[in-house]
Design a protein around this motif. Structure first.
Motif, PDB file in Angstrom:
ATOM      1  N   UNK A 106       0.836  -1.199   0.000  1.00 21.50           N
ATOM      2  CA  UNK A 106       0.000   0.000   0.000  1.00 21.50           C
ATOM      3  C   UNK A 106       0.871   1.249   0.000  1.00 21.50           C
ATOM      4  N   UNK A 107       0.346   2.305  -0.589  1.00 22.05           N
ATOM      5  CA  UNK A 107       1.060   3.581  -0.594  1.00 22.05           C
ATOM      6  C   UNK A 107       1.364   4.025   0.840  1.00 22.05           C
ATOM      7  N   UNK A 108       0.440   3.777   1.751  1.00 18.06           N
ATOM      8  CA  UNK A 108       0.598   4.209   3.144  1.00 18.06           C
ATOM      9  C   UNK A 108       1.864   3.670   3.809  1.00 18.06           C
ATOM     10  N   UNK A 109       2.335   2.501   3.387  1.00 15.31           N
ATOM     11  CA  UNK A 109       3.518   1.934   4.045  1.00 15.31           C
ATOM     12  C   UNK A 109       4.792   2.725   3.752  1.00 15.31           C
ATOM     13  N   UNK A 110       4.733   3.612   2.777  1.00 18.15           N
ATOM     14  CA  UNK A 110       5.904   4.415   2.404  1.00 18.15           C
ATOM     15  C   UNK A 110       5.783   5.862   2.885  1.00 18.15           C
ATOM     16  N   UNK A 111       4.751   6.142   3.694  1.00 18.97           N
ATOM     17  CA  UNK A 111       4.555   7.502   4.196  1.00 18.97           C
ATOM     18  C   UNK A 111       5.772   7.971   4.960  1.00 18.97           C
ATOM     19  N   UNK A 112       6.016   9.270   4.880  1.00 17.21           N
ATOM     20  CA  UNK A 112       7.134   9.845   5.610  1.00 17.21           C
ATOM     21  C   UNK A 112       8.397   9.960   4.782  1.00 17.21           C
ATOM     22  N   UNK A 113       8.374   9.449   3.569  1.00 15.29           N
ATOM     23  CA  UNK A 113       9.511   9.624   2.663  1.00 15.29           C
ATOM     24  C   UNK A 113       8.979  10.026   1.294  1.00 15.29           C
ATOM     25  N   UNK A 114       9.833  10.621   0.505  1.00 16.87           N
ATOM     26  CA  UNK A 114       9.433  10.947  -0.863  1.00 16.87           C
ATOM     27  C   UNK A 114       9.342   9.662  -1.661  1.00 16.87           C
ATOM     28  N   UNK A 153       3.420   6.303 -19.910  1.00 18.90           N
ATOM     29  CA  UNK A 153       4.683   6.440 -19.203  1.00 18.90           C
ATOM     30  C   UNK A 153       4.594   7.741 -18.405  1.00 18.90           C
ATOM     31  N   UNK A 154       4.749   7.621 -17.100  1.00 17.11           N
ATOM     32  CA  UNK A 154       4.581   8.794 -16.258  1.00 17.11           C
ATOM     33  C   UNK A 154       5.336   8.623 -14.944  1.00 17.11           C
ATOM     34  N   UNK A 155       5.674   9.753 -14.356  1.00 20.61           N
ATOM     35  CA  UNK A 155       6.364   9.771 -13.072  1.00 20.61           C
ATOM     36  C   UNK A 155       5.700  10.835 -12.205  1.00 20.61           C
ATOM     37  N   UNK A 156       5.375  10.436 -10.990  1.00 20.73           N
ATOM     38  CA  UNK A 156       4.879  11.346  -9.969  1.00 20.73           C
ATOM     39  C   UNK A 156       5.852  11.274  -8.798  1.00 20.73           C
ATOM     40  N   UNK A 157       6.170  12.415  -8.229  1.00 23.98           N
ATOM     41  CA  UNK A 157       6.911  12.400  -6.980  1.00 23.98           C
ATOM     42  C   UNK A 157       5.928  12.835  -5.904  1.00 23.98           C
ATOM     43  N   UNK A 158       5.773  11.945  -4.933  1.00 20.98           N
ATOM     44  CA  UNK A 158       4.862  12.199  -3.829  1.00 20.98           C
ATOM     45  C   UNK A 158       5.716  12.628  -2.638  1.00 20.98           C
ATOM     46  N   UNK A 159       5.420  13.789  -2.122  1.00 18.77           N
ATOM     47  CA  UNK A 159       6.176  14.322  -0.988  1.00 18.77           C
ATOM     48  C   UNK A 159       5.794  13.606   0.300  1.00 18.77           C
ATOM     49  N   UNK A 160       6.569  13.867   1.336  1.00 18.01           N
ATOM     50  CA  UNK A 160       6.365  13.223   2.635  1.00 18.01           C
ATOM     51  C   UNK A 160       4.963  13.460   3.193  1.00 18.01           C
TER      52      UNK A 160
END
Length: 154
Positions: free
Chosen positions: A23-31, A120-127
């Motif tokens: 899940x996306x949530x497991x990576x919370x707190x990092x970019x 083809x796409x890239x998103x950077x999700x902030x902390x």
């Protein structure tokens, strides 16, 4: 509905190459550098993900994690990941739900009716869970600008 910089990134729960739900949530707190690829084992996707693999230390040192998503099944993704020793999760969105949530669905790939893939796409999700960077290509043969991505992470 198109996502824009500043929007909250849609959550997801997708199978990895070991059939573990991630899940996306497991990576919370990092970019998070979230890379949507067109198809496992396709030539341009191979170059893109190998570039991320080879930049892993540099990206990691900037406090970021790479996650790749394709609409291929977990078994095709596993063969692709093992062949190239990817050091980041390659997730399977075989229903294309997350691909639709991020508004990067490419319908009828190669003019094959109902063969859907991700643009083809890239998103950077902030902390904070918000999208800080967005790049989407209508051309499946075009690679992202890796230096631009690294510069954003700095």
């Amino acid at each position: 509905m198109a996502l824009n910089v500043g929007d909250i990134a849609p959550s997801f729960e997708l199978a990895d190459t070991e059939l573990k739900m991630r899940a996306l949530d497991e990576f919370k707190g990092e970019k998070i550098v979230l890379s949507f690829i067109v198809a496992a084992s396709s030539p341009v996707c191979e170059v893109e993900l190998c570039t991320f693999r080879d930049s892993w230390k540099e990206i990691s040192d900037m406090g970021a994690q790479v996650i790749a998503i394709s609409n291929d099944g977990p078994f095709a993704n596993k063969a692709f990941a093992e062949k190239h020793n990817f050091n980041f999760p390659l997730l399977s969105d075989y229903t294309s739900k997350t691909i639709r949530d991020y508004d990067v669905l490419m319908p009828d790939l190669l003019h094959i009716k109902d063969y859907n893939a991700a643009k083809r796409s890239v998103f950077i999700i902030n902390e904070d869970g918000k999208i800080g960077y967005k790049w989407v290509s209508e051309d499946p043969l075009k690679e992202p600008n890796y230096e631009e991505i690294k510069n954003f992470l700095k």
